[in-house]
Design a protein around this motif. Structure first.
Motif, PDB file in Angstrom:
ATOM      1  N   ILE A  35       4.692 -36.279  56.761  1.00  0.00           N
ATOM      2  CA  ILE A  35       5.927 -36.703  57.437  1.00  0.00           C
ATOM      3  C   ILE A  35       6.007 -38.233  57.414  1.00  0.00           C
ATOM      4  O   ILE A  35       7.081 -38.809  57.286  1.00  0.00           O
ATOM      5  CB  ILE A  35       5.970 -36.161  58.892  1.00  0.00           C
ATOM      6  CG1 ILE A  35       5.929 -34.623  58.899  1.00  0.00           C
ATOM      7  CG2 ILE A  35       7.202 -36.671  59.634  1.00  0.00           C
ATOM      8  CD1 ILE A  35       7.135 -33.926  58.331  1.00  0.00           C
ATOM      9  N   ILE A  68       7.651 -32.516  65.923  1.00  0.00           N
ATOM     10  CA  ILE A  68       7.975 -32.056  64.574  1.00  0.00           C
ATOM     11  C   ILE A  68       8.206 -30.548  64.619  1.00  0.00           C
ATOM     12  O   ILE A  68       7.312 -29.795  64.990  1.00  0.00           O
ATOM     13  CB  ILE A  68       6.820 -32.400  63.595  1.00  0.00           C
ATOM     14  CG1 ILE A  68       6.538 -33.904  63.637  1.00  0.00           C
ATOM     15  CG2 ILE A  68       7.165 -31.930  62.177  1.00  0.00           C
ATOM     16  CD1 ILE A  68       5.361 -34.357  62.798  1.00  0.00           C
ATOM     17  N   ALA A  75       2.596 -37.545  62.966  1.00  0.00           N
ATOM     18  CA  ALA A  75       3.359 -37.490  61.711  1.00  0.00           C
ATOM     19  C   ALA A  75       2.501 -37.828  60.499  1.00  0.00           C
ATOM     20  O   ALA A  75       2.737 -37.324  59.410  1.00  0.00           O
ATOM     21  CB  ALA A  75       4.547 -38.437  61.796  1.00  0.00           C
ATOM     22  N   THR A  80       4.316 -31.914  54.799  1.00  0.00           N
ATOM     23  CA  THR A  80       5.580 -31.151  54.751  1.00  0.00           C
ATOM     24  C   THR A  80       5.308 -29.720  54.269  1.00  0.00           C
ATOM     25  O   THR A  80       6.014 -28.794  54.648  1.00  0.00           O
ATOM     26  CB  THR A  80       6.599 -31.834  53.817  1.00  0.00           C
ATOM     27  OG1 THR A  80       5.991 -32.025  52.547  1.00  0.00           O
ATOM     28  CG2 THR A  80       7.037 -33.184  54.375  1.00  0.00           C
ATOM     29  N   ILE A  88      13.297 -29.601  58.351  1.00  0.00           N
ATOM     30  CA  ILE A  88      12.332 -30.236  59.265  1.00  0.00           C
ATOM     31  C   ILE A  88      13.099 -31.079  60.299  1.00  0.00           C
ATOM     32  O   ILE A  88      13.905 -31.935  59.935  1.00  0.00           O
ATOM     33  CB  ILE A  88      11.327 -31.107  58.489  1.00  0.00           C
ATOM     34  CG1 ILE A  88      10.508 -30.206  57.545  1.00  0.00           C
ATOM     35  CG2 ILE A  88      10.391 -31.864  59.441  1.00  0.00           C
ATOM     36  CD1 ILE A  88       9.528 -30.924  56.649  1.00  0.00           C
ATOM     37  N   LEU A  90      12.999 -33.650  63.563  1.00  0.00           N
ATOM     38  CA  LEU A  90      12.141 -34.652  64.203  1.00  0.00           C
ATOM     39  C   LEU A  90      12.818 -35.228  65.448  1.00  0.00           C
ATOM     40  O   LEU A  90      13.970 -35.688  65.381  1.00  0.00           O
ATOM     41  CB  LEU A  90      11.839 -35.801  63.227  1.00  0.00           C
ATOM     42  CG  LEU A  90      11.217 -35.422  61.874  1.00  0.00           C
ATOM     43  CD1 LEU A  90      11.029 -36.672  61.016  1.00  0.00           C
ATOM     44  CD2 LEU A  90       9.885 -34.710  62.056  1.00  0.00           C
TER      45      LEU A  90
END
Ligand code: SF4
Ligand code: F3S
Ligand code: FES
Length: 241
Positions: A35, A68, A75, A80, A88, A90
């Motif tokens: 991430i 997440i 992160a 991923t 995704i 955030l």
């Protein structure tokens, strides 16, 4: 490789008229993408004003914690590829002052907490330091126990994952218990059980914890909060006798 779709919380509280919103970004996934890498790419190519925090990129400094896909975590240590879905989401960690977008002020929170619980060695004779004096010995097993709690990186995930903390602002939370717990174990700290009871033996301390264990589920350092909280509860009950 997949096309990832990021939905990122955007809001700058310093910017007059700005409103909280989610912004959509598309990005081609690359091998080993974290991430952290994705956010840097998004900032470099699509949103130069995107705010998020990183220092070590190695799960050590605790500054990159965010929510997440609904889970508070780091992160820089989240790939991923962990997610089956290419979508995704955030959000910034709840429970902390928002600096902007995904950046929150955990430092201010942790400093205030440290001052509140007194997370340093308390010893009235600490100023009488002699360089000729031999260091006091500590049993390796005890040193190991203290070290285990010292692995906390103050990321704030356990604070965000605790519903008790969300309901009770003054609850010291799992990180407060971890912080103070290591000094309770440390023989160099001369505070008595009753001193620790003053801080921990109440509804804002160990007796306020409802054993929801979101703290343990979300801790990136895999600290054993359940054992630590149960230990402190026992010690606080014993301090009453
Ligand atoms: Fe982060 Fe774990 Fe420390 Fe909580 S106890 S601040 S989740 S490292
Ligand atoms: Fe909260 Fe952890 Fe207790 S999630 S209620 S501090 S067990
Ligand atoms: Fe330091 Fe993620 S950048 S823990």
């Amino acid at each position: 490789m997949r096309k990832l779709v990021f939905h990122i919380f955007r809001y700058d509280p310093q910017l007059e008229g700005d409103k909280p919103r989610m912004q959509r970004f598309e990005l081609n996934e690359t091998e080993g993408m974290s991430i952290f890498i994705a956010l840097n790419k998004i900032r470099a190519e699509q949103a130069p004003d995107l705010k998020f925090d990183f220092v070590c990129r190695a799960g050590i400094c605790g500054s990159c914690a965010m929510v997440i896909n609904g889970m508070p975590t780091l992160a820089c240590r989240t790939l991923t590829s962990t997610f089956d879905t290419p979508e995704i989401t955030l959000h910034p960690l709840p429970g902390f002052e928002l600096i902007g977008d995904l950046s929150v002020n955990t430092g201010k929170f942790m400093r205030a907490l440290s001052e509140r619980v007194g997370s340093w060695i308390h010893d009235e004779n600490a100023n009488n330091i002699s360089i000729d004096k031999l260091e006091e010995r500590m049993e390796p097993a005890l040193a190991e126990q203290i070290y285990e709690l010292d692995r906390c990186i103050e990321c704030g995930c356990c604070v965000s994952a605790c519903a008790t903390k969300a309901m009770k602002e003054d609850f010291i939370g799992a990180v407060g218990m971890i912080k103070l717990g290591k000094f309770e174990l440390d023989p160099r700290d001369k505070r008595t059980s009753k001193d620790f009871y003053q801080v921990l033996g109440n509804e804002d301390g160990v007796f306020g914890c409802m054993t929801l264990l979101g703290c343990q589920d979300s801790c990136p350092k895999d600290l054993n909060h359940q054992t630590q909280i149960a230990y402190l509860r026992r010690k606080m009950l014993m301090a009453l006798n």
